[in-house]
Design an enzyme around this catalytic site. Structure first.
Site, mmCIF file in Angstrom:
data_model
loop_
_atom_site.group_PDB
_atom_site.id
_atom_site.type_symbol
_atom_site.label_atom_id
_atom_site.label_comp_id
_atom_site.label_asym_id
_atom_site.label_seq_id
_atom_site.Cartn_x
_atom_site.Cartn_y
_atom_site.Cartn_z
ATOM 1 N N CYS A 53 -20.220 -21.982 -26.002
ATOM 2 C CA CYS A 53 -18.874 -22.194 -26.522
ATOM 3 C C CYS A 53 -18.940 -22.291 -28.042
ATOM 4 O O CYS A 53 -19.736 -23.060 -28.582
ATOM 5 C CB CYS A 53 -18.293 -23.475 -25.925
ATOM 6 S SG CYS A 53 -16.674 -23.900 -26.590
ATOM 7 N N CYS A 56 -18.022 -26.138 -29.111
ATOM 8 C CA CYS A 56 -18.830 -27.331 -28.816
ATOM 9 C C CYS A 56 -20.284 -27.038 -28.463
ATOM 10 O O CYS A 56 -21.041 -27.963 -28.170
ATOM 11 C CB CYS A 56 -18.181 -28.146 -27.708
ATOM 12 S SG CYS A 56 -18.308 -27.382 -26.068
ATOM 13 N N CYS A 102 -13.592 -23.874 -21.432
ATOM 14 C CA CYS A 102 -14.828 -24.651 -21.500
ATOM 15 C C CYS A 102 -14.561 -26.026 -20.894
ATOM 16 O O CYS A 102 -13.619 -26.712 -21.292
ATOM 17 C CB CYS A 102 -15.284 -24.779 -22.952
ATOM 18 S SG CYS A 102 -16.699 -25.879 -23.181
ATOM 19 N N CYS A 105 -14.894 -28.902 -23.791
ATOM 20 C CA CYS A 105 -13.942 -29.121 -24.892
ATOM 21 C C CYS A 105 -12.572 -28.487 -24.664
ATOM 22 O O CYS A 105 -11.686 -28.638 -25.502
ATOM 23 C CB CYS A 105 -14.528 -28.625 -26.209
ATOM 24 S SG CYS A 105 -14.585 -26.826 -26.355
ATOM 25 N N CYS A 125 -14.076 -12.328 -17.787
ATOM 26 C CA CYS A 125 -13.702 -11.474 -18.912
ATOM 27 C C CYS A 125 -13.421 -12.384 -20.107
ATOM 28 O O CYS A 125 -12.402 -13.071 -20.143
ATOM 29 C CB CYS A 125 -12.471 -10.671 -18.507
ATOM 30 S SG CYS A 125 -11.907 -9.500 -19.724
#
Length: 136
Positions: A53, A56, A102, A105, A125
């Site tokens: 991510c 984070c 995510c 976060c 995707c």
């Protein structure tokens, strides 16, 4: 479930700027925007490593699950571990899809579709702007 890490928009913007993220990263990750197809830096990346991510650094995908779906965005057949990604119903733009965020976060990542390869049959995707690649 709500994200474990929470920040204001100003804090997210500052963090992404500090990381050198693409200009579109804030709108993609915090406001569920979508980058244009075939423009993301990871769409054609097939190096070995882990996709994390951008907000984070949580691990999201391993390169071994990446495949070319021909859709213009990086596509993966499964998350790196169960629970790394949360799914939500997305009814924007007059259609129903499954949004992926995510779990750590709440950053918008993209969408998951039931048209991927075996064994999962899933196609995650993702927006390149929501990812950071760490080579092995």
């Amino acid at each position: 479930m709500s994200a474990k890490i929470q920040k204001t928009d100003a804090e997210w913007k500052a963090l992404l700027t500090e990381k050198g993220a693409e200009p579109v990263a804030f709108n993609v990750t915090r406001h569920a925007a979508t980058e244009r197809p075939f423009t993301g830096k990871y769409e054609d990346n097939y190096a070995e490593g882990t996709y994390r991510c951008i907000c984070c650094d949580a691990e999201l995908f391993d390169s071994s699950t990446k495949f070319d779906a021909g859709c213009g965005w990086p596509s993966f057949s499964q998350e790196v571990k169960e629970g790394a990604i949360e799914e939500h119903v997305d009814k924007a733009h007059g259609m129903t899809r499954t949004e992926t965020v995510c779990a750590n976060c709440g950053a918008h990542l993209g969408h998951v579709f039931p048209d991927g390869p075996t064994p999962t049959g899933l196609r995650y995707c993702m927006n390149s702007a929501s990812l950071d690649f760490k080579p092995r």
